[in-house]
Scaffold this active site. Structure first.
Site, PDB file in Angstrom:
ATOM      1  N   LYS A 130       0.833  -1.195   0.000  1.00  0.00           N
ATOM      2  CA  LYS A 130       0.000   0.000   0.000  1.00  0.00           C
ATOM      3  C   LYS A 130       0.874   1.253   0.000  1.00  0.00           C
ATOM      4  O   LYS A 130       1.998   1.238   0.486  1.00  0.00           O
ATOM      5  CB  LYS A 130      -0.900  -0.025   1.244  1.00  0.00           C
ATOM      6  CG  LYS A 130      -1.913   1.105   1.348  1.00  0.00           C
ATOM      7  CD  LYS A 130      -2.781   0.893   2.586  1.00  0.00           C
ATOM      8  CE  LYS A 130      -3.645   2.109   2.881  1.00  0.00           C
ATOM      9  NZ  LYS A 130      -4.589   2.394   1.785  1.00  0.00           N
TER      10      LYS A 130
ATOM     11  N   GLY B 248       6.419   2.611   3.296  1.00  0.00           N
ATOM     12  CA  GLY B 248       7.875   2.490   3.336  1.00  0.00           C
ATOM     13  C   GLY B 248       8.453   1.535   2.312  1.00  0.00           C
ATOM     14  O   GLY B 248       9.492   0.915   2.559  1.00  0.00           O
TER      15      GLY B 248
ATOM     16  N   THR C 196       9.879   2.194  -0.641  1.00  0.00           N
ATOM     17  CA  THR C 196      11.165   2.632  -1.189  1.00  0.00           C
ATOM     18  C   THR C 196      12.300   2.380  -0.208  1.00  0.00           C
ATOM     19  O   THR C 196      13.354   1.862  -0.586  1.00  0.00           O
ATOM     20  CB  THR C 196      11.105   4.124  -1.568  1.00  0.00           C
ATOM     21  OG1 THR C 196      10.137   4.314  -2.601  1.00  0.00           O
ATOM     22  CG2 THR C 196      12.458   4.609  -2.063  1.00  0.00           C
TER      23      THR C 196
ATOM     24  N   ASP D 205       7.520   3.156  -9.893  1.00  0.00           N
ATOM     25  CA  ASP D 205       6.498   4.055  -9.355  1.00  0.00           C
ATOM     26  C   ASP D 205       6.609   5.395 -10.076  1.00  0.00           C
ATOM     27  O   ASP D 205       7.690   5.987 -10.104  1.00  0.00           O
ATOM     28  CB  ASP D 205       6.718   4.242  -7.850  1.00  0.00           C
ATOM     29  CG  ASP D 205       5.574   4.991  -7.168  1.00  0.00           C
ATOM     30  OD1 ASP D 205       4.778   5.642  -7.886  1.00  0.00           O
ATOM     31  OD2 ASP D 205       5.476   4.931  -5.938  1.00  0.00           O
TER      32      ASP D 205
ATOM     33  N   GLU E 123      -1.557  -1.686  10.754  1.00  0.00           N
ATOM     34  CA  GLU E 123      -2.867  -1.049  10.831  1.00  0.00           C
ATOM     35  C   GLU E 123      -3.853  -1.861   9.991  1.00  0.00           C
ATOM     36  O   GLU E 123      -3.452  -2.605   9.092  1.00  0.00           O
ATOM     37  CB  GLU E 123      -2.813   0.394  10.321  1.00  0.00           C
ATOM     38  CG  GLU E 123      -1.955   1.311  11.169  1.00  0.00           C
ATOM     39  CD  GLU E 123      -1.922   2.735  10.631  1.00  0.00           C
ATOM     40  OE1 GLU E 123      -2.618   3.003   9.611  1.00  0.00           O
ATOM     41  OE2 GLU E 123      -1.206   3.574  11.201  1.00  0.00           O
TER      42      GLU E 123
ATOM     43  N   CYS F  48       1.866   7.456  22.321  1.00  0.00           N
ATOM     44  CA  CYS F  48       2.721   6.395  21.763  1.00  0.00           C
ATOM     45  C   CYS F  48       2.319   5.032  22.311  1.00  0.00           C
ATOM     46  O   CYS F  48       2.271   4.043  21.568  1.00  0.00           O
ATOM     47  CB  CYS F  48       4.186   6.672  22.093  1.00  0.00           C
ATOM     48  SG  CYS F  48       4.835   8.181  21.336  1.00  0.00           S
TER      49      CYS F  48
END
Length: 349
Positions: free
Chosen positions: A27, A31, A33, A58, A240, A283
């Site tokens: 998605k 991260g 790359t 991309d 997530e 956090c």
């Protein structure tokens, strides 16, 4: 199902001597790359006698930003590394190169560029949906042809920093889609040969011959992409719900394409329990949520290599920072002992 728990690292892939194609995808914003750069760096460091190429497919290229140096449509060495090169595919520039090459060669080239030799086909090509993926696919075809002919620089392994999931799936569907289209088109091409040659803009172009040539190249790539010794896909996600959902969809699609997929990189983890210096309630709450989805990932993909990477406060840019961060692909990140290194990355030290 295996009784042996897979190693929580990519060490086996990093040290692989058989893989020619490694796709890194997931998605947007998870991260990809950083992960693809990290894999490429670790492989180049582990196998200094081999040459590696990192390609961005991309449209929103980030390799130049990640390494803090400019890359373009031609492979160029990463400053500070003798066996790692990068390139960023520019669809508009690549399409112009294809048309120019086809016209200059008078049809003496690979099948796809031959079909685009001027005329109405060339005019239509730029507006075709999915042309970005098609041009990326052409780069793969070009690379295979060069390797077979011994032309240009030899690369032992090509790592793809892919576009978000939808674009990547279209790219990986191309071998099957093109084969079906060419089969159907070939059935009537014999009767329409002269008309097709005229439509291509040059009556001397053998459209049927180019189609057969293209079909052979596509089938060769499809065979390599479905060979687990030659090709694998590394999924990248964050802990997530939406990212986990899209990762599952991606994995199921890859399985339906008969592609090997057995590794997942989970990025941006807080490991807040080990952060004794700062008692951040936000956090801690987010880490609690991350742990919930991490447990689901561990349960769903118990036979996968699952690599858990820490969140850094700043962007990981430049070769030296990427080297430091990428070592956690090889050796499992331990928040108790490796927290200082993450702090150094955050401070840009």
């Amino acid at each position: 199902m295996t009784d042996i728990t897979p190693e929580a690292s990519l060490r086996s892939l990093i040290n692989s001597t058989t893989h020619k194609w490694i796709f890194v995808g997931g998605k947007g914003g998870v991260g990809k790359t950083t992960s693809s750069c990290s894999i490429a760096i670790q492989m180049a460091l582990a196998q200094p006698t081999k040459q590696f190429l990192l390609i961005s497919t991309d449209p929103a290229h980030n390799l130049s930003d990640a390494f803090n140096e400019k890359f373009g449509k031609d492979a160029r060495k990463v400053t500070g590394m003798d066996n790692l090169s990068c390139m960023e595919i520019d669809p508009s520039a690549a399409l112009k190169d294809v048309n120019d090459m086809a016209i200059a060669n008078g049809g003496d080239d690979d099948g796809l560029s031959g079909l685009l030799q001027g005329g109405a086909l060339a005019d239509l090509t730029g507006s075709i949906p999915g042309i970005d993926e098609a041009l990326s696919f052409m780069e793969v075809m070009k690379h295979i042809k060069k390797q077979e002919q011994g032309d240009g620089e030899h690369f032992d392994t090509v790592i793809f920093d892919t576009a978000p999931t939808g674009h990547t799936l279209r790219f990986l569907q191309l071998p099957t889609t093109l084969t079906k289209v060419l089969d159907k088109f070939g059935a009537i091409a014999g009767r329409l040969g002269p008309m097709l040659n005229s439509f291509a803009g040059n009556p001397n172009v053998d459209v049927l011959g180019k189609m057969n040539e293209l079909k052979e190249s596509v089938q060769k790539i499809k065979k390599q992409f479905t060979d687990p010794d030659l090709t694998t896909f590394v999924c990248v996600c964050i802990s997530e719900f939406l990212s986990l959902y899209e990762t599952e969809r991606l994995i199921q699609e890859l399985i339906s394409y008969d592609m090997d997929v057995n590794s997942i990189i989970v990025n941006q983890l807080l490991f807040a329990e080990s952060d004794k210096e700062h008692n951040c309630k936000r956090c801690q709450a987010r880490w609690k949520m991350q742990k919930k989805y991490l447990s689901q990932i561990d349960e769903l993909y118990e036979d996968f290599h699952i690599v858990k990477m820490p969140l850094c406060a700043g962007e990981i840019r430049g070769l030296e920072n990427l080297k430091k961060f990428s070592c956690f692909l090889n050796n499992k990140y331990d928040p108790e002992t490796d927290g200082e290194l993450v702090y150094q990355l955050e401070q840009g030290l």
